[in-house]
Design an enzyme around this catalytic site. Structure first.
Site, PDB file in Angstrom:
ATOM      1  N   TYR B 148     -11.604 -23.913  -4.117  1.00 30.28           N
ATOM      2  CA  TYR B 148     -11.203 -24.462  -2.818  1.00 30.28           C
ATOM      3  C   TYR B 148     -12.294 -24.224  -1.779  1.00 30.28           C
ATOM      4  O   TYR B 148     -12.676 -25.126  -1.031  1.00 30.28           O
ATOM      5  CB  TYR B 148      -9.891 -23.803  -2.370  1.00 30.28           C
ATOM      6  CG  TYR B 148      -9.262 -24.470  -1.167  1.00 30.28           C
ATOM      7  CD1 TYR B 148      -8.685 -25.726  -1.267  1.00 30.28           C
ATOM      8  CD2 TYR B 148      -9.253 -23.846   0.072  1.00 30.28           C
ATOM      9  CE1 TYR B 148      -8.116 -26.345  -0.173  1.00 30.28           C
ATOM     10  CE2 TYR B 148      -8.689 -24.450   1.183  1.00 30.28           C
ATOM     11  CZ  TYR B 148      -8.117 -25.702   1.054  1.00 30.28           C
ATOM     12  OH  TYR B 148      -7.560 -26.320   2.146  1.00 30.28           O
ATOM     13  N   ALA B 150     -15.448 -23.760  -2.235  1.00 27.66           N
ATOM     14  CA  ALA B 150     -16.624 -24.596  -2.522  1.00 27.66           C
ATOM     15  C   ALA B 150     -16.377 -26.052  -2.115  1.00 27.66           C
ATOM     16  O   ALA B 150     -17.255 -26.697  -1.528  1.00 27.66           O
ATOM     17  CB  ALA B 150     -16.988 -24.519  -4.002  1.00 27.66           C
TER      18      ALA B 150
END
Lengths: 236, 248
Positions: B148, B150
């Protein structure tokens, strides 16, 4: 959008961005109080003072009723590289741009209603450096630091504190700065190209960003910087 | 709101989600025709004109077809709002590569596809704007959600890149980064957590304003970024985080 009866106090209300904001607020039925060296005939009330002088600032805010918001726009500029800039010039820029904002917040504080909003005008200059604008860059960085610190201090009263950072704005302030620059006309010609959107901002566009942060539409926005620069920083 | 006579058109992905429903309602109330896109067929808000389409936003053909339909129906697009996003709880050491791909495709790839097919329609508008859903998670890591974190950082980088590409054509591109939002997405994270009560308390403590955002507060920021009031704002992330970043 605008539901409060209380006034908005604006430092630098007579300048390019300031007078545009005064008109924007008055148009939507808000009371706008200007604090500026010069008078602002369009404001509901207009106080002529030097925002860096604490006694004058204190006196003006003592005379005001409840405030729904405070906007700190008052700013000045003195050219000079580090090695050439006189101490007095450095102090003058810091006094107006940083101390002036601090003093306005300090003395507006007792007047500010719960749920109110403070907006400080910083600049893309807080994020970049250009030769000869030493004090201006430093002062605008200080404004962002002041914003972040004050956002924590005022959060328990549900008063939000944010900054708006413009790029180039087509105002008399910009005209004066360019007049003092040796290659001013060349800089102006390049200014449009420096933005992704290919032009400088109109003062009204910065006023709109400030008005948004003042409004209840921004009720969960605090401690942050809204960069309204037409993509200036992204293009570098 | 947009100051023009004819009806404005907004396409909203993830419109069936907790934030999406409020965004759809906010645009409808501001007088937009809405095209609502979601995996689950989203319901049009009451008293709304528009269309509602079930679409897998990670399939190029389906996205192309959805925007073809928007073009046929409305002939243009004034706002493209990319909200669709999913979450996945797993540390990198146990991350299934397929789960990673699914996160990237849904949270960022979908924005690439909607932009690709939406831009020709946005070019027919006066003052068009794209808003992408980022998150404070793009800046502050939560230990069990590396995918998430990233994807949300990628959303902001994509927003910057796209703003450069389409700025000269007058299309503004920005992101909104909320902190915690009181919506189904957060409920789901709570259901995955070992200690949901502690998560509730953490959500309160995480913000200067001492609470999570209501979805309507995020919707108001999205709507403003698409309005003429934001005409000089592009390539930016607007934090609607109640001071979350300031506290970290």
């Amino acid at each position: 959008m605008e539901t409060r009866a209380a006034a908005i106090a604006i430092t630098g209300g007579a300048g390019g961005i300031g007078s545009s904001l005064v008109r924007r607020l008055r148009t939507s039925g808000r009371r706008a109080v200007s604090l500026d060296l010069r008078p602002c005939p369009e404001a509901t009330e207009s106080y002529q003072l030097d925002i860096s002088e604490e006694s004058a600032v204190a006196m003006a805010f003592q005379r005001l009723d409840a405030l729904a918001g405070l906007v700190c726009i008052a700013g000045t500029n003195m050219r000079g590289r580090v090695e050439e800039l006189p101490w007095e010039d450095w102090r003058r820029v810091m006094a107006v741009n940083a101390r002036g904002a601090m003093l306005a917040i300090k003395h507006a504080s007792p007047r500010l209603e719960e749920g109110g909003s403070i907006v400080l005008v910083s600049s893309v200059s807080a994020h970049i450096g250009t030769d000869g604008y030493t004090a201006y860059h430093a002062s605008k960085g200080a404004v962002l630091g002041l914003m972040r610190a004050a956002s924590g201090e005022f959060a328990p009263r549900s008063i939000r504190v944010n900054a708006v950072s413009p790029g180039w704005v087509d105002t008399p302030f910009t005209d004066r700065a360019l007049d003092e620059t040796p290659d001013g006309e060349a800089v102006r010609a390049q200014a449009a190209d420096a933005h992704i959107l290919g032009r400088m901002a109109y003062p009204g566009e910065i006023a709109e960003a400030i008005a948004f942060l003042l409004s209840d539409e921004a009720s969960f926005i605090t401690g942050t910087e809204l960069i309204a620069d037409g993509g200036y920083l992204r293009k570098r | 709101m947009r100051g023009s006579g004819e009806l404005a058109v907004a396409a909203i992905t993830g419109a069936a989600g907790g934030i999406g429903r409020d965004v759809a309602r906010a645009f409808a109330n501001a007088g937009y025709n809405t095209a609502l896109l979601d995996r689950n067929l989203p319901c049009l808000p009451e008293a709304t004109q528009g269309i509602s389409t079930a679409v897998d936003l990670t399939r190029p053909g389906e996205v192309a077809a959805a925007f073809d339909r928007i073009g046929c129906e409305f002939g243009k697009l004034d706002a493209l709002v990319n909200l669709a996003g999913i979450n996945h709880c797993s540390p990198v050491s146990r991350m299934d590569a397929d789960d990673w791909d699914r996160m990237m495709d849904t949270n960022v790839g979908s924005m690439f596809l909607t932009a690709k097919h939406g831009i020709p329609l946005l070019e027919r508008s006066v003052g068009p704007a794209i808003v992408n859903m980022a998150s404070v998670s793009g800046h502050v890591a939560s230990p069990d959600y590396p995918a998430y974190v990233a994807t949300k950082a990628a959303v902001e980088s994509f927003t910057i890149a796209l703003s450069q590409e389409v700025g000269p054509r007058g299309i503004r591109v920005n992101a909104v980064a909320p902190g915690w939002v009181n919506a189904g997405f957060t409920d789901h994270a709570k259901s995955e957590s070992e200690d949901p009560a502690r998560l509730d308390e953490a959500a309160r403590d995480a913000h200067l304003l001492g609470r999570m955002a209501e979805p309507s507060e995020v919707a108001a920021a999205v709507l403003w970024l698409c309005s003429s009031g934001a005409s000089f704002v592009t390539g930016q992330t607007l934090f609607v985080d109640g001071g979350f970043m300031r506290k970290h």
